[in-house]
Design a protein around this motif. Structure first.
Motif, mmCIF file in Angstrom:
data_model
loop_
_atom_site.group_PDB
_atom_site.id
_atom_site.type_symbol
_atom_site.label_atom_id
_atom_site.label_comp_id
_atom_site.label_asym_id
_atom_site.label_seq_id
_atom_site.Cartn_x
_atom_site.Cartn_y
_atom_site.Cartn_z
ATOM 1 N N LYS A 1 0.828 -1.194 0.000
ATOM 2 C CA LYS A 1 0.000 0.000 0.000
ATOM 3 C C LYS A 1 0.870 1.255 0.000
ATOM 4 N N GLU A 2 1.917 1.220 0.841
ATOM 5 C CA GLU A 2 2.805 2.383 0.899
ATOM 6 C C GLU A 2 3.503 2.607 -0.447
ATOM 7 N N GLU B 1 2.365 1.601 -3.378
ATOM 8 C CA GLU B 1 1.337 2.061 -4.310
ATOM 9 C C GLU B 1 0.983 3.518 -4.088
ATOM 10 N N SER B 2 0.971 3.926 -2.826
ATOM 11 C CA SER B 2 0.681 5.325 -2.505
ATOM 12 C C SER B 2 1.744 6.243 -3.098
ATOM 13 N N VAL B 3 3.001 5.777 -3.010
ATOM 14 C CA VAL B 3 4.085 6.579 -3.590
ATOM 15 C C VAL B 3 3.907 6.670 -5.116
ATOM 16 N N ARG B 4 3.605 5.509 -5.728
ATOM 17 C CA ARG B 4 3.414 5.524 -7.173
ATOM 18 C C ARG B 4 2.205 6.369 -7.568
ATOM 19 N N PHE B 5 1.128 6.295 -6.826
ATOM 20 C CA PHE B 5 -0.067 7.076 -7.135
ATOM 21 C C PHE B 5 0.203 8.565 -6.981
ATOM 22 N N SER B 6 0.956 8.908 -5.937
ATOM 23 C CA SER B 6 1.294 10.316 -5.731
ATOM 24 C C SER B 6 2.094 10.855 -6.917
ATOM 25 N N ALA B 7 3.040 10.033 -7.404
ATOM 26 C CA ALA B 7 3.826 10.456 -8.567
ATOM 27 C C ALA B 7 2.942 10.567 -9.810
ATOM 28 N N ASP C 1 -0.310 11.085 -9.844
ATOM 29 C CA ASP C 1 -1.195 12.232 -9.654
ATOM 30 C C ASP C 1 -0.467 13.543 -9.972
ATOM 31 N N GLN C 2 0.802 13.603 -9.577
ATOM 32 C CA GLN C 2 1.595 14.786 -9.890
ATOM 33 C C GLN C 2 1.774 14.927 -11.406
ATOM 34 N N TRP C 3 2.034 13.788 -12.051
ATOM 35 C CA TRP C 3 2.192 13.812 -13.519
ATOM 36 C C TRP C 3 0.891 14.231 -14.203
#
Length: 205
Positions: A41-42, A44-50, A52-54
């Motif tokens: 989850k952590e 995935e959260s990092v990947r999602f944050s990246a 979302d930024q993109w």
């Protein structure tokens, strides 16, 4: 004493390990799965944050491109409208110039026809005047040879009856014919009485 205590603890641990039940094993597996899920989850959260930024960056870029494209479309539309007005004005001006050219061509043709007719009339009149002058020259030669007023009068009367002889010349001939008879007229007097060549001029209409 310490040795005995160590042996006792080891024995208890072995006994405790031997006493693990299936439920405890399931609980242990679930805890392992939980820990793995938390880790995933952590990540995935990092990947999602990246991501979302993109996405945010791409949205901003695309929005700017859309706004720039819209502004360009508006400018092009305004330019097209302006050019359409300019084209309409130029089209009207072209039509005016075409009408002028057509009118000038017609006027040129009419003027050319008039000039050609005047030139033809001038040539005919010039020919007639040339013939008249030739007749006058012949009459003068006859008058030089004639000795009597009667013969002179007859010759001058023939000249007077020519339709192309100017009116001024005819009046001079009338005056001459009304003078008293003489035996012979000097050449100088004849030339003084004869109508002058510049007494008339051809004028085109």
């Amino acid at each position: 004493m310490a040795l005995r205590l160590s042996v006792l603890v080891a024995g208890l641990l072995l006994q405790s390990a031997a006493a693990v039940t299936p439920i405890q094993k399931v609980i242990q597996l679930m805890q392992d799965m939980k820990q793995k899920g938390i880790s995933e989850k952590e990540a995935e959260s990092v990947r999602f944050s990246a991501f979302d930024q993109w996405c945010g960056d791409q949205k901003r870029v695309k929005t700017d491109e859309i706004n720039a494209g819209t502004e360009r479309i508006e400018k092009l539309a305004a330019g097209i409208e302006k050019d359409a007005v300019h084209i309409a004005k130029l089209t009207d001006r072209i039509e005016e110039l075409e009408e002028d050219i057509a009118r000038w061509a017609k006027d040129h043709k009419s003027t050319t026809d008039v000039r050609n007719k005047e030139a033809e009339d001038y040539r005919a009149t010039s020919t007639d005047f040339g013939e008249t002058l030739s007749a006058l020259d012949e009459a003068i030669m006859v008058l030089k040879k004639k000795a009597t007023k009667t013969d002179q009068a007859a010759a001058l009367l023939q000249v007077k009856n020519l339709h192309l002889v100017p009116e001024g010349s005819k009046r001079q001939l009338e005056i001459f014919l009304q003078q008293p008879a003489v035996e012979e007229m000097p050449d100088e007097m004849l030339f003084h009485k004869a109508p002058e060549a510049y007494g008339y001029e051809f004028q085109s209409g």
